[in-house]
Motif scaffolding. Sequence first.
Motif, PDB file in Angstrom:
ATOM      1  N   TYR A  22       0.837  -1.202   0.000  1.00  0.00           N
ATOM      2  CA  TYR A  22       0.000   0.000   0.000  1.00  0.00           C
ATOM      3  C   TYR A  22       0.870   1.250   0.000  1.00  0.00           C
ATOM      4  N   LEU A  25       2.794   1.430  -3.567  1.00  0.00           N
ATOM      5  CA  LEU A  25       1.981   1.525  -4.787  1.00  0.00           C
ATOM      6  C   LEU A  25       0.911   2.609  -4.748  1.00  0.00           C
ATOM      7  N   ILE A  26       0.410   2.944  -3.585  1.00  0.00           N
ATOM      8  CA  ILE A  26      -0.715   3.877  -3.519  1.00  0.00           C
ATOM      9  C   ILE A  26      -0.336   5.168  -2.799  1.00  0.00           C
ATOM     10  N   SER A  30       0.838   9.120  -4.589  1.00  0.00           N
ATOM     11  CA  SER A  30      -0.160  10.172  -4.414  1.00  0.00           C
ATOM     12  C   SER A  30       0.423  11.407  -3.738  1.00  0.00           C
TER      13      SER A  30
END
Length: 117
Positions: A22, A25-26, A30
């Motif tokens: 998480y 990758l996320i 962001s």
Amino acid sequence: MKPFVVNLSTTVLIVAIALALYDRLIFQPSRQIGVVDVGEVYRAKEAQFAQRLTHGSNEQERQQAILLARQFAQRLPAALDELPRECRCLVVVKSSIIGSSTHLVDLTPLLKRKVDL
């Protein structure tokens, strides 16, 4: 007791892997911010335009320089709209940033390529 320890260890391992994925990758992508120095792009294009106008010896070359300026005026907003989609990040004007961050990415060279500088 042994099945409980194995089950707990497996659960902790799966949760740790899920959190790491998480984060990589996320969450980290962001947090990325793209910055663009629009003033630099304008100045470079203005210099290019002025050079064409001053070195243009006939009316046809001057009209071509004016046409290139109009094309730039149409391409710049479209190129600025494309930048956030391409980098998948927030894009702001460079002069609005105070300080430095490891999450900043300078997209000015990409913008220059998009508007043929």
